[in-house]
Design a protein around this motif. Structure first.
Motif, PDB file in Angstrom:
ATOM      1  N   ARG A   1       0.841  -1.199   0.000  1.00  0.00           N
ATOM      2  CA  ARG A   1       0.000   0.000   0.000  1.00  0.00           C
ATOM      3  C   ARG A   1       0.878   1.253   0.000  1.00  0.00           C
ATOM      4  O   ARG A   1       0.554   2.246  -0.627  1.00  0.00           O
ATOM      5  CB  ARG A   1      -0.891  -0.027   1.255  1.00  0.00           C
ATOM      6  N   GLU A   2       1.986   1.200   0.690  1.00  0.00           N
ATOM      7  CA  GLU A   2       2.856   2.375   0.772  1.00  0.00           C
ATOM      8  C   GLU A   2       3.794   2.482  -0.425  1.00  0.00           C
ATOM      9  O   GLU A   2       4.075   3.557  -0.906  1.00  0.00           O
ATOM     10  CB  GLU A   2       3.720   2.301   2.036  1.00  0.00           C
ATOM     11  N   SER A   3       4.274   1.325  -0.896  1.00  0.00           N
ATOM     12  CA  SER A   3       5.372   1.425  -1.859  1.00  0.00           C
ATOM     13  C   SER A   3       4.946   1.443  -3.319  1.00  0.00           C
ATOM     14  O   SER A   3       5.729   1.839  -4.168  1.00  0.00           O
ATOM     15  CB  SER A   3       6.383   0.307  -1.617  1.00  0.00           C
ATOM     16  N   VAL A   4       3.700   1.062  -3.601  1.00  0.00           N
ATOM     17  CA  VAL A   4       3.289   1.057  -5.015  1.00  0.00           C
ATOM     18  C   VAL A   4       3.307   2.474  -5.588  1.00  0.00           C
ATOM     19  O   VAL A   4       3.776   2.708  -6.709  1.00  0.00           O
ATOM     20  CB  VAL A   4       1.906   0.376  -5.215  1.00  0.00           C
ATOM     21  N   LEU A   5       2.837   3.436  -4.800  1.00  0.00           N
ATOM     22  CA  LEU A   5       2.803   4.817  -5.295  1.00  0.00           C
ATOM     23  C   LEU A   5       4.225   5.351  -5.439  1.00  0.00           C
ATOM     24  O   LEU A   5       4.546   6.029  -6.406  1.00  0.00           O
ATOM     25  CB  LEU A   5       2.017   5.718  -4.329  1.00  0.00           C
ATOM     26  N   ASP A   6       5.060   5.031  -4.459  1.00  0.00           N
ATOM     27  CA  ASP A   6       6.445   5.471  -4.478  1.00  0.00           C
ATOM     28  C   ASP A   6       7.147   4.978  -5.748  1.00  0.00           C
ATOM     29  O   ASP A   6       7.778   5.749  -6.478  1.00  0.00           O
ATOM     30  CB  ASP A   6       7.130   4.908  -3.219  1.00  0.00           C
ATOM     31  N   GLY A   7       6.978   3.691  -6.041  1.00  0.00           N
ATOM     32  CA  GLY A   7       7.620   3.110  -7.224  1.00  0.00           C
ATOM     33  C   GLY A   7       7.133   3.780  -8.506  1.00  0.00           C
ATOM     34  O   GLY A   7       7.929   4.096  -9.402  1.00  0.00           O
ATOM     35  N   LEU A   8       5.832   4.028  -8.587  1.00  0.00           N
ATOM     36  CA  LEU A   8       5.281   4.651  -9.795  1.00  0.00           C
ATOM     37  C   LEU A   8       5.721   6.105  -9.929  1.00  0.00           C
ATOM     38  O   LEU A   8       6.056   6.572 -11.008  1.00  0.00           O
ATOM     39  CB  LEU A   8       3.747   4.566  -9.766  1.00  0.00           C
ATOM     40  N   LYS A   9       5.725   6.813  -8.814  1.00  0.00           N
ATOM     41  CA  LYS A   9       6.113   8.241  -8.846  1.00  0.00           C
ATOM     42  C   LYS A   9       7.581   8.399  -9.238  1.00  0.00           C
ATOM     43  O   LYS A   9       7.925   9.233 -10.057  1.00  0.00           O
ATOM     44  CB  LYS A   9       5.936   8.872  -7.463  1.00  0.00           C
ATOM     45  N   ARG A  10       8.446   7.615  -8.603  1.00  0.00           N
ATOM     46  CA  ARG A  10       9.887   7.778  -8.863  1.00  0.00           C
ATOM     47  C   ARG A  10      10.227   7.501 -10.317  1.00  0.00           C
ATOM     48  O   ARG A  10      11.144   8.080 -10.863  1.00  0.00           O
ATOM     49  CB  ARG A  10      10.699   6.808  -8.003  1.00  0.00           C
ATOM     50  N   THR A  11       9.485   6.576 -10.927  1.00  0.00           N
ATOM     51  CA  THR A  11       9.841   6.195 -12.289  1.00  0.00           C
ATOM     52  C   THR A  11       9.126   7.035 -13.339  1.00  0.00           C
ATOM     53  O   THR A  11       9.673   7.274 -14.410  1.00  0.00           O
ATOM     54  CB  THR A  11       9.491   4.714 -12.526  1.00  0.00           C
ATOM     55  N   THR A  12       7.906   7.481 -13.044  1.00  0.00           N
ATOM     56  CA  THR A  12       7.119   8.121 -14.111  1.00  0.00           C
ATOM     57  C   THR A  12       6.672   9.541 -13.795  1.00  0.00           C
ATOM     58  O   THR A  12       6.147  10.225 -14.677  1.00  0.00           O
ATOM     59  CB  THR A  12       5.846   7.302 -14.394  1.00  0.00           C
ATOM     60  N   ASP A  13       6.800   9.979 -12.545  1.00  0.00           N
ATOM     61  CA  ASP A  13       6.312  11.305 -12.119  1.00  0.00           C
ATOM     62  C   ASP A  13       4.826  11.497 -12.410  1.00  0.00           C
ATOM     63  O   ASP A  13       4.363  12.614 -12.627  1.00  0.00           O
ATOM     64  CB  ASP A  13       7.105  12.438 -12.800  1.00  0.00           C
ATOM     65  N   ILE A  14       4.106  10.431 -12.412  1.00  0.00           N
ATOM     66  CA  ILE A  14       2.692  10.515 -12.801  1.00  0.00           C
ATOM     67  C   ILE A  14       1.831  11.109 -11.681  1.00  0.00           C
ATOM     68  O   ILE A  14       2.140  10.982 -10.502  1.00  0.00           O
ATOM     69  CB  ILE A  14       2.169   9.109 -13.186  1.00  0.00           C
ATOM     70  N   MET A  15       0.736  11.763 -12.095  1.00  0.00           N
ATOM     71  CA  MET A  15      -0.261  12.233 -11.122  1.00  0.00           C
ATOM     72  C   MET A  15      -1.398  11.214 -11.169  1.00  0.00           C
ATOM     73  O   MET A  15      -1.846  10.809 -12.234  1.00  0.00           O
ATOM     74  CB  MET A  15      -0.753  13.603 -11.559  1.00  0.00           C
ATOM     75  N   PHE A  16      -1.874  10.795 -10.008  1.00  0.00           N
ATOM     76  CA  PHE A  16      -2.837   9.696  -9.977  1.00  0.00           C
ATOM     77  C   PHE A  16      -4.298  10.140 -10.073  1.00  0.00           C
ATOM     78  O   PHE A  16      -5.150   9.373 -10.494  1.00  0.00           O
ATOM     79  CB  PHE A  16      -2.644   8.864  -8.710  1.00  0.00           C
ATOM     80  N   GLY A  17      -4.584  11.365  -9.625  1.00  0.00           N
ATOM     81  CA  GLY A  17      -5.983  11.813  -9.598  1.00  0.00           C
ATOM     82  C   GLY A  17      -6.651  11.613 -10.960  1.00  0.00           C
ATOM     83  O   GLY A  17      -6.139  12.067 -11.973  1.00  0.00           O
ATOM     84  N   GLY A  18      -7.772  10.911 -10.972  1.00  0.00           N
ATOM     85  CA  GLY A  18      -8.548  10.732 -12.203  1.00  0.00           C
ATOM     86  C   GLY A  18      -8.002   9.684 -13.159  1.00  0.00           C
ATOM     87  O   GLY A  18      -8.646   9.366 -14.167  1.00  0.00           O
ATOM     88  N   LYS A  19      -6.839   9.139 -12.881  1.00  0.00           N
ATOM     89  CA  LYS A  19      -6.259   8.134 -13.786  1.00  0.00           C
ATOM     90  C   LYS A  19      -7.015   6.810 -13.636  1.00  0.00           C
ATOM     91  O   LYS A  19      -7.471   6.462 -12.541  1.00  0.00           O
ATOM     92  CB  LYS A  19      -4.780   7.897 -13.452  1.00  0.00           C
ATOM     93  N   GLN A  20      -7.151   6.104 -14.734  1.00  0.00           N
ATOM     94  CA  GLN A  20      -7.817   4.796 -14.682  1.00  0.00           C
ATOM     95  C   GLN A  20      -6.756   3.711 -14.491  1.00  0.00           C
ATOM     96  O   GLN A  20      -5.853   3.573 -15.324  1.00  0.00           O
ATOM     97  CB  GLN A  20      -8.575   4.554 -15.973  1.00  0.00           C
ATOM     98  N   VAL A  21      -6.895   2.971 -13.400  1.00  0.00           N
ATOM     99  CA  VAL A  21      -5.875   1.977 -13.066  1.00  0.00           C
ATOM    100  C   VAL A  21      -6.512   0.593 -12.998  1.00  0.00           C
ATOM    101  O   VAL A  21      -7.561   0.416 -12.371  1.00  0.00           O
ATOM    102  CB  VAL A  21      -5.231   2.288 -11.696  1.00  0.00           C
TER     103      VAL A  21
END
Ligand SMILES: NC(=O)c1ccc[n+]([C@@H]2O[C@H](COP(=O)([O-])OP(=O)(O)OC[C@H]3O[C@@H](n4cnc5c(N)ncnc54)[C@H](O)[C@@H]3O)[C@@H](O)[C@H]2O)c1
Length: 529
Positions: A293-313
């Motif tokens: 729960r903690e590290s999935v966002l970290d991994g995605l942010k560090r690699t892609t700088d993506i913003m999650f709001g509204g994104k379809q996952v």
């Protein structure tokens, strides 16, 4: 946690067919601008590719198969030493610490101060392990224990090593992964007088040499093993049967290592008891649910700088890991979809307000795909062909076959490395898929594991060692055991103080009514938490 044996530890672009690699490089150099990049950015992309390529050539010979536990990972902090220094093998340098102690082999003892600060930072987030150290150091329950350890060498595992020593154990330690050692931490431990044999970027033969140095030394007779992946255990069984038969027990941390132990027990080759700490409840919950729960966002942010709001996952698999990922993404306003094969998990997703779909229903529209099923070929080439331009694809599951990455190594597709752990796979029409960590575990490859989670894991390991070392003759036979439930509860209770959480005590009457001992265990072994 274990991952399919990964050879080079570097980049998939270089693990495939050579001709294809060269073609991919050529087209990446010539065509960095086909995607309309500014010239300087295109240049940077090329520089990154070349730099990575140089590194890969240098490390190519390091083809040690690594276990799950040994997936390469980001360190919390790293200390950059000079290239010339890195070119001299630590085995060729004689180093001594400030007290003239030299029974260790690490990258550079001069970095000990920096490593000590790293360990102190980790101690702050590992209060339960520190508490255990404080509570038990008077009794010294590991007095007489001579532990040979093979784990990641990080600031967090240093807290474990120093705790075991405070509890009376003598230790010798090596790393279970050729890339994951925090060199400065290894230096700090060596400066403190521990026999550490580990550095980041070992060659395969260094890895086995370090294991040997930990098993055998003048006047050293190990009687306990703490292993992560099973390589140390395997070496002792293969080459040092007399030492092995005289030992009191093994504590094993990883899925892979535990699997090997069960096989040994089945074939009658396990002559001492072993404790499987991988499957203790506290470890499982924290590793699978809360840590992901903690590290999935970290991994995605560090690699892609993506913003999650509204994104379809799309999350493939709604087990512990999938639940952790979904809960984190929900918190940031992402729109989540789940794919599941199991009606119970699917219904849980529905109850959590998540749409359960088949992959083909959302494959063309979703922005991010995360596999966490523990299964293989969950995302196939057929699905990847249909994804939209810019879709991000990654894996949080144990094996790197959840996404069929091999199917992307065909001549019609071009691979372009844009960052460490980030590949663009480009279709002939220009469509790009962003593939993270070549389909290996995202969080282990691209982020860090929280120290608090490791506090749980390391407390469990320490208690398992204490239990095996002190158990009366006959309590444990030549088999693999789970940590007793009461100890699992104790690990949890040690961590409650951090939150100033106060447990309710059973009254005598209530204990009688539930048929429980007032001090636990509070649940039967089959209870699902
Ligand atoms: N990234 C990490 O740090 C980390 C930590 C712990 C575990 N893991 C790994 O993550 C994976 C999942 O672990 P878990 O504890 O959630 O396991 P789990 O068994 O609780 O959950 C996996 C779920 O995937 C579902 N599933 C299986 N095949 C599927 C398919 N084809 N399509 C959709 N769903 C499918 C199963 O029904 C199950 O509900 C394992 O491989 C585990 O080793 C990773």
């Amino acid at each position: 946690m274990s991952e399919k044996k990964h050879k080079d530890g570097t980049k998939a672009l270089h693990t495939g067919d050579n001709r294809q690699v060269l073609e991919a490089q050529k087209s990446s150099q010539a065509g960095s601008n086909r995607m309309g990049l500014q010239p300087e950015i295109a240049n940077r992309v090329r520089q990154i590719s070349f730099a990575e390529d140089k590194k890969v050539r240098k490390k190519r010979s390091m083809s040690r198969s690594i276990s799950a536990s040994s997936a390469d990972s980001f360190s919390s902090a790293s200390y950059t030493s000079s290239d010339e220094e890195d070119d001299v093998s630590p085995r060729e340098k004689l180093q001594t610490n400030s007290k003239n102690f030299s029974d260790f082999c690490i990258r550079n003892i001069k970095h000990a101060d920096f490593g000590r600060r790293e360990i102190e930072i980790a101690e702050q987030e590992m209060p339960a392990l520190m508490d255990l150290r404080k509570r038990a150091q008077g009794d010294k329950p590991l007095n007489g224990a001579r532990i040979v350890g093979c784990t990641h060498i990080s600031a967090q595992s240093a807290v474990l090593i120093e705790t075991l020593s405070a509890l009376g154990a003598k230790v010798r330690w090596c790393c279970c992964n050729i890339y994951s050692t925090q060199n400065e931490v290894a230096a700090a431990l060596s400066e403190a007088g521990y026999s550490i044999f580990a550095w980041k970027g070992q060659e395969e033969e260094d890895f086995w040499w370090c294991i040997e140095k930990c098993i055998t030394a003048d006047g050293w007779h190990p009687n306990m093993i703490l292993d992560d992946g099973g390589d140390l255990t395997h070496s002792i069984i293969k080459k040092y049967q007399t030492i092995f038969r005289g030992m009191k027990g093994i504590v094993e941390e990883s899925v892979t290592g535990v699997h090997r132990l069960y096989q040994l027990a089945k074939t009658g080759k396990l002559s001492i008891p072993a404790m499987n700490v991988n499957d203790s409840v506290t470890k499982q919950k924290f590793d699978n649910l809360y840590s992901c729960r903690e590290s999935v966002l970290d991994g995605l942010k560090r690699t892609t700088d993506i913003m999650f709001g509204g994104k379809q996952v799309v999350i493939c698999g709604y087990g512990e890991v999938g639940k952790g990922c979904c809960s984190a993404l929900k918190g940031l306003g992402a729109v989540s979809y789940v794919t599941e094969i199991d009606p119970i998990c699917a219904l849980q997703a529905c109850m959590d307000g998540i749409r359960v779909v088949r992959l083909h229903e959302v494959v063309k529209t979703a922005d991010i795909f995360i596999t966490c099923s523990g299964n293989k070929n969950v995302i196939t080439r057929e699905s990847l062909d249909k994804m939209k331009n810019g879709a991000i694809v990654c894996n949080m599951g144990h094996s790197n076959t959840e996404i069929d990455v091999t199917s992307l190594k065909t001549n019609d597709l071009t691979w372009e490395k844009v960052r460490s752990q980030v590949d663009h796979v480009i279709w002939p029409d220009g469509k790009r898929i962003v593939l993270l960590a070549e389909g290996r575990l995202l969080n282990l490859s691209c982020s860090t594991v929280p120290s608090f989670v490791l506090s749980i894991t390391h407390c469990t390991q320490a208690l398992a060692l204490i239990e095996l070392f002190n158990a009366p003759e006959g309590r444990y036979k030549q088999d693999v055991y789970l940590l007793p439930k009461k100890m699992d509860e104790y690990v949890a209770s040690l961590h409650l103080a951090t939150f100033d959480a106060h447990l309710t005590e059973l009254t005598d009457d209530q204990a009688k009514y539930l048929g429980l001992n007032k001090s636990g265990p509070f649940k039967p072994n089959y209870y699902r938490y």
